[in-house]
Write an enzyme that holds these catalytic residues in place. Structure first.
Site, PDB file in Angstrom:
ATOM      1  N   LEU A   1       0.866  -1.180   0.000  1.00  0.00           N
ATOM      2  CA  LEU A   1       0.000   0.000   0.000  1.00  0.00           C
ATOM      3  C   LEU A   1       0.900   1.226   0.000  1.00  0.00           C
ATOM      4  O   LEU A   1       1.768   1.364   0.857  1.00  0.00           O
ATOM      5  CB  LEU A   1      -0.915  -0.012   1.229  1.00  0.00           C
ATOM      6  CG  LEU A   1      -1.973   1.088   1.346  1.00  0.00           C
ATOM      7  CD1 LEU A   1      -3.122   0.617   2.233  1.00  0.00           C
ATOM      8  CD2 LEU A   1      -1.402   2.390   1.898  1.00  0.00           C
ATOM      9  N   ILE A   2       0.684   2.109  -0.967  1.00  0.00           N
ATOM     10  CA  ILE A   2       1.491   3.320  -1.107  1.00  0.00           C
ATOM     11  C   ILE A   2       0.572   4.532  -1.049  1.00  0.00           C
ATOM     12  O   ILE A   2      -0.446   4.584  -1.742  1.00  0.00           O
ATOM     13  CB  ILE A   2       2.280   3.327  -2.430  1.00  0.00           C
ATOM     14  CG1 ILE A   2       3.105   2.047  -2.578  1.00  0.00           C
ATOM     15  CG2 ILE A   2       3.175   4.563  -2.515  1.00  0.00           C
ATOM     16  CD1 ILE A   2       3.848   1.934  -3.904  1.00  0.00           C
TER      17      ILE A   2
ATOM     18  N   GLY B   1      -0.227   8.750  -1.433  1.00  0.00           N
ATOM     19  CA  GLY B   1       0.175   9.913  -2.215  1.00  0.00           C
ATOM     20  C   GLY B   1       0.681   9.563  -3.604  1.00  0.00           C
ATOM     21  O   GLY B   1       1.759   9.995  -4.013  1.00  0.00           O
TER      22      GLY B   1
ATOM     23  N   SER C   1       0.885  11.694  -8.139  1.00  0.00           N
ATOM     24  CA  SER C   1       1.952  12.356  -8.889  1.00  0.00           C
ATOM     25  C   SER C   1       3.288  12.081  -8.211  1.00  0.00           C
ATOM     26  O   SER C   1       3.357  11.458  -7.143  1.00  0.00           O
ATOM     27  CB  SER C   1       1.707  13.873  -8.955  1.00  0.00           C
ATOM     28  OG  SER C   1       1.746  14.443  -7.654  1.00  0.00           O
ATOM     29  N   GLY C   2       4.353  12.540  -8.847  1.00  0.00           N
ATOM     30  CA  GLY C   2       5.666  12.558  -8.224  1.00  0.00           C
ATOM     31  C   GLY C   2       6.218  11.208  -7.815  1.00  0.00           C
ATOM     32  O   GLY C   2       6.059  10.197  -8.513  1.00  0.00           O
ATOM     33  N   ILE C   3       6.897  11.184  -6.668  1.00  0.00           N
ATOM     34  CA  ILE C   3       7.552   9.972  -6.192  1.00  0.00           C
ATOM     35  C   ILE C   3       6.545   8.861  -5.962  1.00  0.00           C
ATOM     36  O   ILE C   3       6.814   7.692  -6.262  1.00  0.00           O
ATOM     37  CB  ILE C   3       8.338  10.269  -4.899  1.00  0.00           C
ATOM     38  CG1 ILE C   3       9.476  11.253  -5.177  1.00  0.00           C
ATOM     39  CG2 ILE C   3       8.906   8.985  -4.300  1.00  0.00           C
ATOM     40  CD1 ILE C   3      10.216  11.703  -3.923  1.00  0.00           C
ATOM     41  N   GLY C   4       5.392   9.190  -5.426  1.00  0.00           N
ATOM     42  CA  GLY C   4       4.390   8.174  -5.149  1.00  0.00           C
ATOM     43  C   GLY C   4       3.918   7.472  -6.404  1.00  0.00           C
ATOM     44  O   GLY C   4       3.785   6.236  -6.434  1.00  0.00           O
TER      45      GLY C   4
ATOM     46  N   SER D   1      12.784  13.201   3.861  1.00  0.00           N
ATOM     47  CA  SER D   1      13.413  14.266   3.098  1.00  0.00           C
ATOM     48  C   SER D   1      14.781  14.525   3.707  1.00  0.00           C
ATOM     49  O   SER D   1      15.005  14.221   4.888  1.00  0.00           O
ATOM     50  CB  SER D   1      12.572  15.543   3.187  1.00  0.00           C
ATOM     51  OG  SER D   1      13.280  16.670   2.703  1.00  0.00           O
TER      52      SER D   1
ATOM     53  N   TYR E   1       7.723  22.454   7.989  1.00  0.00           N
ATOM     54  CA  TYR E   1       7.944  21.252   7.176  1.00  0.00           C
ATOM     55  C   TYR E   1       9.079  20.417   7.741  1.00  0.00           C
ATOM     56  O   TYR E   1       8.949  19.193   7.910  1.00  0.00           O
ATOM     57  CB  TYR E   1       8.245  21.662   5.739  1.00  0.00           C
ATOM     58  CG  TYR E   1       8.577  20.509   4.827  1.00  0.00           C
ATOM     59  CD1 TYR E   1       7.583  19.660   4.348  1.00  0.00           C
ATOM     60  CD2 TYR E   1       9.895  20.256   4.443  1.00  0.00           C
ATOM     61  CE1 TYR E   1       7.887  18.591   3.513  1.00  0.00           C
ATOM     62  CE2 TYR E   1      10.206  19.198   3.609  1.00  0.00           C
ATOM     63  CZ  TYR E   1       9.203  18.367   3.148  1.00  0.00           C
ATOM     64  OH  TYR E   1       9.507  17.314   2.327  1.00  0.00           O
TER      65      TYR E   1
END
Length: 281
Positions: free
Chosen positions: A6-7, A9, A12-15, A139, A152
């Protein structure tokens, strides 16, 4: 037996790249997002990669505990198991604390920290049953604090501390835990911050010169050859799914490794993990 991941996000992007990469690696991939109506790009990428039959889209809002619990329950009911969770959903926020209210700070923490904790908590019994793993995209900002990113970075620092503390406890029950630290990635994540730079500078008061310098630096960084594609940044996530034993901490590029090196001499976290595992006997 096909394993299930299960992933979060994945619109878009990395997900998105991680979902397609996991499916290509043979995993049944439950690709979740807050709004499944935004799944077109993911589904098109899955079709282009020839793995559309291994990608299943589901709704999951990481800030809604009921949504997370319902999604995990559906996955286990449909597939009989859950072998991995990739905590990828997140949101950027640029600004300094004097000029923002606490509600904004709490919102950043809800998405980037509490949502990760909640989904991990819900998934752990199922991951324990399968001898699974938790992989969390943090990050370099979870290691090195960065100007105008207090909220953040605080959230990402919190995630790193949570996962580093959880890792030896989870390992005692057969569950592996790891964090993946990207640097600059050319993705929708940057656009999602929705910066109105002229308005920010106009309202920055005494912080305007520093903010201008930060913006110039950020634009230069995200326009340089150190910026990764989402596919490049997602590669360590996919690799971690299939590795026999994951290191606790993984950076996604040489630039990211160099950036955290001054603060993290122990780049893969093995020395820390060895020490704290000794605390548990």
């Amino acid at each position: 037996m096909t394993k299930t991941v299960l992933i979060t996000g994945t619109s878009s992007g990395i997900g998105l790249a991680a979902a397609v990469g996991a499916a290509r690696a043979g995993w049944h991939t439950v690709a979740t997002m807050r709004d499944p109506g935004r799944a077109d790009a993911l589904l098109e990428a899955a079709r282009a990669a020839g793995v559309a039959d291994r990608v299943q889209v589901k709704r999951l809002d990481v800030t809604d505990a009921d949504s997370a619990a319902a999604c995990v329950a559906e996955v286990v009911a449909e597939h009989g198991r859950l072998d991995a969770v990739v905590n990828n959903a997140g949101a950027g926020f640029v600004g300094t604390i004097e000029q923002h209210d606490m509600e904004q700070v709490r919102s950043v923490m809800e998405v980037n920290f509490f949502g990760v904790v909640e989904l991990t908590r819900i998934a752990l019994p199922h991951l324990r049953a399968s001898g699974g793993r938790v992989i969390t995209v943090t990050s370099v900002g979870g290691v090195v604090g960065q100007p105008f990113n207090e909220s953040y970075c605080a959230a990402k620092f919190a995630v790193e501390g949570f996962m580093e503390s959880l890792a030896p406890v989870a390992a005692s029950t057969g569950v592996q835990v790891a964090v993946v630290e990207p640097g600059a990635v050319a993705s929708e994540f940057v656009n999602n911050v929705r910066l109105d730079v002229p308005a920010m500078l106009a309202q920055a008061g005494p912080y305007a010169p520093a903010l201008q310098g930060y913006v110039d630096h950020a634009l230069k960084t995200f326009g340089s050859d150190t910026t990764q594609t989402p596919e490049q940044a997602a590669a360590p996530v996919v690799g971690a799914l299939t590795a026999e034993k994951m290191p606790f901490r993984m950076q996604t590029s040489d630039w990211a490794r160099d950036f955290v090196a001054a603060k993290l001499a122990d780049l893969d976290g093995s020395a820390v993990q060895t020490e704290v595992n000794e605390w548990l006997g």
